[in-house]
Motif scaffolding. Structure first.
Motif, PDB file in Angstrom:
ATOM      1  N   ASN A 154       0.869  -1.188   0.000  1.00 36.06           N
ATOM      2  CA  ASN A 154       0.000   0.000   0.000  1.00 36.06           C
ATOM      3  C   ASN A 154       0.900   1.231   0.000  1.00 36.06           C
ATOM      4  N   VAL A 157      -0.578   8.768   1.345  1.00 36.31           N
ATOM      5  CA  VAL A 157      -0.096  10.002   1.973  1.00 36.31           C
ATOM      6  C   VAL A 157      -0.758  10.133   3.339  1.00 36.31           C
ATOM      7  N   TYR A 158       0.022  10.127   4.388  1.00 38.55           N
ATOM      8  CA  TYR A 158      -0.473  10.412   5.736  1.00 38.55           C
ATOM      9  C   TYR A 158       0.546  11.327   6.407  1.00 38.55           C
ATOM     10  N   ARG A 159       0.052  12.204   7.267  1.00 36.82           N
ATOM     11  CA  ARG A 159       0.978  13.103   7.964  1.00 36.82           C
ATOM     12  C   ARG A 159       1.584  12.391   9.176  1.00 36.82           C
ATOM     13  N   GLY A 171       0.034   8.554  11.134  1.00 40.98           N
ATOM     14  CA  GLY A 171      -1.144   9.376  10.869  1.00 40.98           C
ATOM     15  C   GLY A 171      -2.292   8.683  10.161  1.00 40.98           C
ATOM     16  N   GLY A 173      -5.596   7.179   9.241  1.00 41.37           N
ATOM     17  CA  GLY A 173      -6.888   7.038   9.908  1.00 41.37           C
ATOM     18  C   GLY A 173      -7.288   5.569  10.008  1.00 41.37           C
ATOM     19  N   LYS A 176      -8.032   3.459   6.918  1.00 37.42           N
ATOM     20  CA  LYS A 176      -7.055   3.530   5.833  1.00 37.42           C
ATOM     21  C   LYS A 176      -6.262   2.236   5.677  1.00 37.42           C
ATOM     22  N   GLY A 177      -5.672   2.094   4.482  1.00 37.99           N
ATOM     23  CA  GLY A 177      -4.969   0.865   4.131  1.00 37.99           C
ATOM     24  C   GLY A 177      -3.890   0.485   5.130  1.00 37.99           C
ATOM     25  N   GLY A 210      -5.093   8.738  -3.528  1.00 38.73           N
ATOM     26  CA  GLY A 210      -6.174   8.075  -4.286  1.00 38.73           C
ATOM     27  C   GLY A 210      -6.974   7.112  -3.418  1.00 38.73           C
TER      28      GLY A 210
HETATM   29  C1  LIG Z   1      -1.742  16.415   1.884  1.00 37.73           C
HETATM   30  C2  LIG Z   1      -2.532  15.223   2.336  1.00 37.73           C
HETATM   31  C3  LIG Z   1      -2.395  14.783   3.639  1.00 37.73           C
HETATM   32  C4  LIG Z   1      -3.125  13.666   4.083  1.00 37.73           C
HETATM   33  N1  LIG Z   1      -2.963  13.248   5.373  1.00 37.73           N
HETATM   34  C5  LIG Z   1      -3.666  12.177   5.815  1.00 37.73           C
HETATM   35  C6  LIG Z   1      -3.487  11.702   7.156  1.00 37.73           C
HETATM   36  O1  LIG Z   1      -2.711  12.246   7.935  1.00 37.73           O
HETATM   37  N2  LIG Z   1      -4.211  10.616   7.544  1.00 37.73           N
HETATM   38  C7  LIG Z   1      -5.078   9.977   6.698  1.00 37.73           C
HETATM   39  O2  LIG Z   1      -5.695   8.991   7.097  1.00 37.73           O
HETATM   40  N3  LIG Z   1      -5.258  10.409   5.422  1.00 37.73           N
HETATM   41  C8  LIG Z   1      -4.570  11.477   4.964  1.00 37.73           C
HETATM   42  N4  LIG Z   1      -4.737  11.907   3.678  1.00 37.73           N
HETATM   43  C9  LIG Z   1      -5.700  11.217   2.812  1.00 37.73           C
HETATM   44  C10 LIG Z   1      -5.147   9.884   2.307  1.00 37.73           C
HETATM   45  O3  LIG Z   1      -3.944  10.101   1.595  1.00 37.73           O
HETATM   46  C11 LIG Z   1      -6.158   9.203   1.383  1.00 37.73           C
HETATM   47  O4  LIG Z   1      -7.354   8.960   2.089  1.00 37.73           O
HETATM   48  C12 LIG Z   1      -5.658   7.903   0.793  1.00 37.73           C
HETATM   49  O5  LIG Z   1      -6.630   7.411  -0.074  1.00 37.73           O
HETATM   50  C13 LIG Z   1      -5.351   6.849   1.819  1.00 37.73           C
HETATM   51  O6  LIG Z   1      -4.939   5.692   1.133  1.00 37.73           O
HETATM   52  P1  LIG Z   1      -5.220   4.238   1.699  1.00 37.73           P
HETATM   53  O7  LIG Z   1      -6.713   4.017   1.528  1.00 37.73           O
HETATM   54  O8  LIG Z   1      -4.411   3.357   0.825  1.00 37.73           O
HETATM   55  O9  LIG Z   1      -4.835   4.217   3.104  1.00 37.73           O
HETATM   56  C14 LIG Z   1      -4.013  13.005   3.202  1.00 37.73           C
HETATM   57  C15 LIG Z   1      -4.134  13.466   1.891  1.00 37.73           C
HETATM   58  C16 LIG Z   1      -3.411  14.564   1.455  1.00 37.73           C
HETATM   59  C17 LIG Z   1      -3.563  15.031   0.037  1.00 37.73           C
END
Ligand SMILES: Cc1cc2nc3c(=O)[nH]c(=O)nc-3n(C[C@H](O)[C@H](O)[C@H](O)COP(=O)(O)O)c2cc1C
Length: 490
Positions: A154, A157-159, A171, A173, A176-177, A210
């Protein structure tokens, strides 16, 4: 030769005026975020640019922001496609992903820090909303983990907040993956290996946010967009692979049964999210980086911001696919989030459709896109990426008593008007607006097309400066990359 790395892209962005350098010394703890705020507050959307801070106080490394966020022109350069073909290119990549390949070595490992050498403070990760954020944040293009059961990678983007020289918050959630991977490991009493890659090929940044189904390797979409596999190298201390051309890679383990506070943080919806008391904690094992590494971030804060562009572009194509191919709705030509409204206003361009069809589209859209609160359909002649045109359609093609539907009891995320603010959905409502023409309208009050065409063709003779929007019409897309690709730009 196409773009393979941040270093390939930076000179292209500079050439197009989409990246400016600051040579003056700046302070990462307050100044960087404030400079970017000033740009977003004062420069029109089509003229925004990213910034390359060459000289960050206390760090040997430069810091760059605004790679994936400044304009649609930047997106077109990153994806190597004209602006009107971006959607097509993304849809094509979803159909034709290309799996990454593992190579023996890569520049991202030119320097290796382990043990006591590991120190996140060596790099200029900023405090974005100074005086309000809880600390310094890493907002990378690519956090990689693997499903412990399937081994499928996977990338997202997570902070992460820096909470020690070798400690970060995790970070992701709960839905999330990477969190799903972590939950599986934690249930066994084990940690989760993760690798945080900073300064990756911007195309990897675009796929990171995405909303793909879990179980899909997002790097294969990045490969599909580039038309060739992303090259990966094996990490030094964790069982993962990372983009070989990344500038900086942080390898670590999300610890089981350990939680700590994170925040506050200035979110992309425009408000401060308070302290989250129970974030998992990452212990860093190793940091690798390229010679002359370039540190990268992404500015969230109040819209307009970089994060809304970075987070919207690919998700627009995913939503388009879901509504058209998934649900099978006909007549949708294009869709986009209205930039400046965070993720909150979705605009859908439709063909002239039989009565009732626009309502179906509007209702399907709010179900599929939980972030949007305003959803509008407009006619084919409206440029949905031009806020003024969308507002014009809303003003003159819609009668509120007839064309607006309010949906009550709908989940809403990150919206303080619901009474709470955060990523957990709260009870909100949606407004669905049919802003298409329902009658025969008079001609639009502009010069007839033949006169406009003539003026555009003869534009040079007037000696008037072109706006970026006009320039886009006239300028051929230039994405030529100068060899050698690995030459640092500083
Ligand atoms: C700048 C930016 C920061 C982000 N930070 C977070 C974060 O801290 N935690 C989170 O769960 N999603 C965050 N996201 C959203 C995830 O990148 C997005 O939901 C992504 O689809 C997660 O992928 P996953 O389903 O493979 O986990 C952020 C997106 C952007 C554009």
């Amino acid at each position: 030769m196409s773009i393979e790395s941040l270093r390939d892209y930076l000179p292209i962005a500079e050439k197009h005026g989409l990246m400016k350098r600051v040579t003056a010394e700046v302070d990462k703890d307050w100044e960087i975020g404030a400079v970017i705020r000033e740009i977003y507050d004062n420069i029109t959307p089509e003229n925004r640019y990213g910034v390359y801070f060459e000289n960050v106080k206390g760090s040997q490394f430069p810091f760059v922001v605004g790679i994936v966020g400044p304009t649609r022109e930047a997106a077109s350069l990153v994806l190597e496609a004209p602006q009107d073909k971006l959607m097509e290119k993304m849809l094509n990549a979803f159909e034709h992903p290309i799996d990454p390949v593992i190579v023996a070595e890569g520049p991202c490992q030119e320097n290796v820090l382990t043990g006591d050498q590991v120190d996140l403070h060596l790099f200029p990760f900023p405090t974005y909303s100074a005086g309000r954020d809880g600390g310094n944040y890493i907002i990378p293009g690519c956090i990689i983990s693997k499903d412990p059961e399937t081994g499928i990678r996977n990338s997202a983007v997570y902070r992460s907040q820096i909470i020690g020289k070798n400690k970060l918050t995790f970070g992701a959630g709960r839905v999330k993956g990477a969190y799903a991977h972590y939950a599986k490991q934690e249930a066994k009493g084990e940690g989760l290996d993760i690798a945080i890659s900073i300064g990756v090929d911007p195309v990897i940044w675009f796929v990171g946010p995405g909303l793909f189904e879990h179980g899909l390797d997002e790097l294969s979409i990045a490969g599909g967009l580039r038309g060739k596999p992303v090259e990966l190298v094996k990490c030094k201390t964790v069982d993962l692979e990372v983009p070989a051309n990344a500038e900086i890679v942080i390898e670590g383990v999300v610890l089981p049964k350990e939680r700590g506070p994170e925040g506050p943080f200035g979110e992309a919806a425009g408000y401060m999210e308070g302290v989250l008391p129970d974030r998992p904690v990452v212990e860093i094992k190793c940091i690798t980086y390229r010679n002359n590494a370039i540190c990268q971030g992404n500015v969230a804060q109040k819209p307009p911001n970089e994060a809304e562009n970075a987070g919207s572009l690919l998700n627009e194509a995913l939503l388009f696919r879901k509504l058209t191919k998934g649900i099978g709705l006909r007549g949708i030509v294009d869709l986009a989030k209205l930039r400046g409204a965070g993720m909150g206003h979705l605009v859908i361009k439709v063909k002239k459709l039989p009565p009732g069809q626009n309502k179906r589209i509007l209702n399907a859209a709010w179900v599929c896109d939980t972030l949007a609160k305003f959803i509008s359909v407009v006619d084919e002649d409206i440029d949905i990426r031009n806020t003024a045109q969308v507002l014009w359609a809303l003003a003159y093609r819609c009668q509120p008593h007839r064309d607006i539907q309010i949906v009550e009891d709908a989940p809403q995320i990150q919206d303080p008007s619901t009474g709470t603010f955060g990523w957990r959905p709260s009870n909100g409502s949606k407004i669905l607006i049919d802003a298409t023409m329902k009658f025969d309208y008079p001609d639009v009050a502009v010069p007839a097309p033949e006169y406009m065409e003539k003026v555009k063709n003869d534009w040079a003779k007037y000696g008037l400066p072109l706006t970026t929007v006009l320039a886009d019409v006239h300028k051929p897309l230039e994405v030529e990359v100068q060899a050698p690709t690995s030459t640092p730009i500083n």
